[in-house]
Design a protein around this motif. Structure first.
Motif, mmCIF file in Angstrom:
data_model
loop_
_atom_site.group_PDB
_atom_site.id
_atom_site.type_symbol
_atom_site.label_atom_id
_atom_site.label_comp_id
_atom_site.label_asym_id
_atom_site.label_seq_id
_atom_site.Cartn_x
_atom_site.Cartn_y
_atom_site.Cartn_z
ATOM 1 N N ASP A 1 93.417 -104.747 98.305
ATOM 2 C CA ASP A 1 92.974 -104.507 96.932
ATOM 3 C C ASP A 1 93.692 -105.486 96.008
ATOM 4 O O ASP A 1 94.797 -105.227 95.530
ATOM 5 C CB ASP A 1 93.275 -103.058 96.542
ATOM 6 C CG ASP A 1 92.731 -102.700 95.167
ATOM 7 O OD1 ASP A 1 92.269 -103.614 94.436
ATOM 8 O OD2 ASP A 1 92.778 -101.513 94.813
ATOM 9 N N GLY A 2 93.066 -106.625 95.769
ATOM 10 C CA GLY A 2 93.671 -107.669 94.947
ATOM 11 C C GLY A 2 93.961 -107.238 93.526
ATOM 12 O O GLY A 2 94.870 -107.779 92.888
ATOM 13 N N SER A 3 93.248 -106.249 93.031
ATOM 14 C CA SER A 3 93.489 -105.794 91.656
ATOM 15 C C SER A 3 94.835 -105.083 91.524
ATOM 16 O O SER A 3 95.333 -104.907 90.421
ATOM 17 C CB SER A 3 92.363 -104.860 91.202
ATOM 18 O OG SER A 3 92.404 -103.646 91.924
ATOM 19 N N ARG A 4 95.443 -104.696 92.660
ATOM 20 C CA ARG A 4 96.731 -103.982 92.627
ATOM 21 C C ARG A 4 97.909 -104.873 93.014
ATOM 22 O O ARG A 4 99.015 -104.385 93.243
ATOM 23 C CB ARG A 4 96.639 -102.776 93.554
ATOM 24 C CG ARG A 4 95.617 -101.780 93.044
ATOM 25 C CD ARG A 4 95.360 -100.653 93.982
ATOM 26 N NE ARG A 4 96.567 -99.910 94.240
ATOM 27 C CZ ARG A 4 96.658 -99.008 95.198
ATOM 28 N NH1 ARG A 4 95.637 -98.744 95.959
ATOM 29 N NH2 ARG A 4 97.788 -98.362 95.405
ATOM 30 N N TYR A 5 97.707 -106.169 93.055
ATOM 31 C CA TYR A 5 98.758 -107.102 93.448
ATOM 32 C C TYR A 5 100.016 -106.925 92.589
ATOM 33 O O TYR A 5 101.124 -106.835 93.101
ATOM 34 C CB TYR A 5 98.222 -108.534 93.328
ATOM 35 C CG TYR A 5 99.168 -109.604 93.794
ATOM 36 C CD1 TYR A 5 99.196 -109.983 95.132
ATOM 37 C CD2 TYR A 5 100.017 -110.258 92.906
ATOM 38 C CE1 TYR A 5 100.055 -110.983 95.576
ATOM 39 C CE2 TYR A 5 100.874 -111.245 93.339
ATOM 40 C CZ TYR A 5 100.885 -111.605 94.668
ATOM 41 O OH TYR A 5 101.738 -112.593 95.102
ATOM 42 N N ALA A 6 99.844 -106.858 91.285
ATOM 43 C CA ALA A 6 101.001 -106.739 90.382
ATOM 44 C C ALA A 6 101.718 -105.399 90.541
ATOM 45 O O ALA A 6 102.907 -105.300 90.254
ATOM 46 C CB ALA A 6 100.567 -106.924 88.928
ATOM 47 N N ASP A 7 101.019 -104.378 91.040
ATOM 48 C CA ASP A 7 101.644 -103.070 91.234
ATOM 49 C C ASP A 7 102.650 -103.091 92.383
ATOM 50 O O ASP A 7 103.599 -102.323 92.392
ATOM 51 C CB ASP A 7 100.594 -102.004 91.550
ATOM 52 C CG ASP A 7 99.642 -101.767 90.394
ATOM 53 O OD1 ASP A 7 99.998 -102.106 89.247
ATOM 54 O OD2 ASP A 7 98.543 -101.256 90.648
ATOM 55 N N ARG A 8 102.426 -103.939 93.375
ATOM 56 C CA ARG A 8 103.294 -103.916 94.563
ATOM 57 C C ARG A 8 104.257 -105.091 94.658
ATOM 58 O O ARG A 8 105.244 -105.007 95.372
ATOM 59 C CB ARG A 8 102.453 -103.790 95.827
ATOM 60 C CG ARG A 8 101.606 -104.979 96.133
ATOM 61 C CD ARG A 8 100.809 -104.787 97.413
ATOM 62 N NE ARG A 8 99.960 -105.921 97.632
ATOM 63 C CZ ARG A 8 98.717 -106.033 97.220
ATOM 64 N NH1 ARG A 8 98.164 -105.043 96.562
ATOM 65 N NH2 ARG A 8 98.021 -107.125 97.443
ATOM 66 N N VAL A 9 103.983 -106.188 93.968
ATOM 67 C CA VAL A 9 104.847 -107.366 94.066
ATOM 68 C C VAL A 9 105.882 -107.329 92.952
ATOM 69 O O VAL A 9 105.545 -107.375 91.769
ATOM 70 C CB VAL A 9 104.036 -108.672 94.027
ATOM 71 C CG1 VAL A 9 104.947 -109.881 94.077
ATOM 72 C CG2 VAL A 9 103.056 -108.714 95.198
ATOM 73 N N ARG B 1 95.323 -111.197 88.232
ATOM 74 C CA ARG B 1 93.859 -111.190 88.199
ATOM 75 C C ARG B 1 93.345 -112.188 89.231
ATOM 76 O O ARG B 1 93.971 -113.230 89.482
ATOM 77 C CB ARG B 1 93.335 -111.527 86.817
ATOM 78 C CG ARG B 1 93.669 -112.929 86.358
ATOM 79 C CD ARG B 1 93.128 -113.175 84.948
ATOM 80 N NE ARG B 1 93.617 -114.433 84.434
ATOM 81 C CZ ARG B 1 93.079 -115.619 84.674
ATOM 82 N NH1 ARG B 1 92.023 -115.727 85.424
ATOM 83 N NH2 ARG B 1 93.600 -116.719 84.167
ATOM 84 N N PRO B 2 92.204 -111.884 89.849
ATOM 85 C CA PRO B 2 91.629 -112.822 90.808
ATOM 86 C C PRO B 2 91.118 -114.067 90.082
ATOM 87 O O PRO B 2 90.625 -113.971 88.955
ATOM 88 C CB PRO B 2 90.478 -112.053 91.437
ATOM 89 C CG PRO B 2 90.274 -110.840 90.616
ATOM 90 C CD PRO B 2 91.452 -110.663 89.720
ATOM 91 N N VAL B 3 91.271 -115.226 90.705
ATOM 92 C CA VAL B 3 90.768 -116.465 90.099
ATOM 93 C C VAL B 3 89.803 -117.204 91.008
ATOM 94 O O VAL B 3 89.065 -118.060 90.547
ATOM 95 C CB VAL B 3 91.913 -117.423 89.673
ATOM 96 C CG1 VAL B 3 92.676 -116.865 88.503
ATOM 97 C CG2 VAL B 3 92.825 -117.758 90.817
ATOM 98 N N ARG B 4 89.810 -116.859 92.300
ATOM 99 C CA ARG B 4 88.949 -117.607 93.218
ATOM 100 C C ARG B 4 88.738 -116.783 94.498
ATOM 101 O O ARG B 4 89.678 -116.191 95.025
ATOM 102 C CB ARG B 4 89.641 -118.930 93.531
ATOM 103 C CG ARG B 4 88.939 -119.883 94.373
ATOM 104 C CD ARG B 4 89.633 -121.263 94.406
ATOM 105 N NE ARG B 4 90.953 -121.248 95.019
ATOM 106 C CZ ARG B 4 92.110 -121.412 94.362
ATOM 107 N NH1 ARG B 4 92.114 -121.570 93.064
ATOM 108 N NH2 ARG B 4 93.252 -121.413 94.991
ATOM 109 N N GLY B 5 87.516 -116.755 94.978
ATOM 110 C CA GLY B 5 87.217 -116.150 96.266
ATOM 111 C C GLY B 5 87.272 -114.632 96.270
ATOM 112 O O GLY B 5 87.451 -113.990 95.242
#
Length: 161
Positions: free
Chosen positions: A21-29, A36-40
């Motif tokens: 779930d790329g939208s939750r990247y900032a929650d775990r890192v 926010r996604p920028v590509r692909g």
């Protein structure tokens, strides 16, 4: 090279659902304030997420790119941190009896991070990984918990579910 692992009381599929779930990247890192996604299509090969890192009054905009993906098993990322350089972050999920063993392996690839890499820097990465694994494990734990059933009014007991 900073390698850290943690057994989690869930399946590799549940942990993968959080990683995918790329939208939750900032929650775990750890250290990331917004992403926010920028590509692909995350987490497919060459997909990218742009994220902000705040260091006091300084705000850095970085990008992380998927370099290798074995769905449900392994995710390898290349984090671009501007003047600090790039780093490889590999996250592996292994079935471990009834648990999932999550293994995070990070090391600098190029730039200042690679030139300045030492025992002290390694210790900071270990602390970051410990916090990241805790966040990841908390995320997956909330997703797989069965619903709590309340006791019926008037039933014997103290209302334990």
């Amino acid at each position: 090279m900073a390698v850290r692992h943690r057994p989690v009381h869930t399946s590799p599929n549940a942990v993968w659902a959080v990683l995918a779930d790329g939208s939750r990247y900032a929650d775990r890192v750890v250290g990331t304030s917004r992403s926010r996604p920028v590509r692909g299509q995350w987490p497919h090969l060459d997909a990218a997420i742009r994220h902000e890192v705040r260091l006091g009054p300084i705000q850095l905009v970085n990008e992380t790119v998927v370099r290798h993906c074995e769905e449900g098993v392994r995710l390898e990322l290349e984090a671009h941190a501007g003047v600090l350089g790039t780093a490889r972050i590999a996250i592996e999920l292994r079935p471990w009896g009834e648990l999932c063993l999550v293994i995070v392996d990070e090391h600098p690839l190029q730039g200042a991070g690679g030139r300045l890499h030492n025992v002290g820097f390694e210790a900071l990465i270990q602390l970051r990984h410990r916090a990241m694994l805790a966040r990841l494990c908390e995320s997956e734990a909330h997703e797989e918990k069965p619903p709590v059933v309340a006791a019926m009014p008037g039933a014997d007991g103290a209302g334990h579910a």
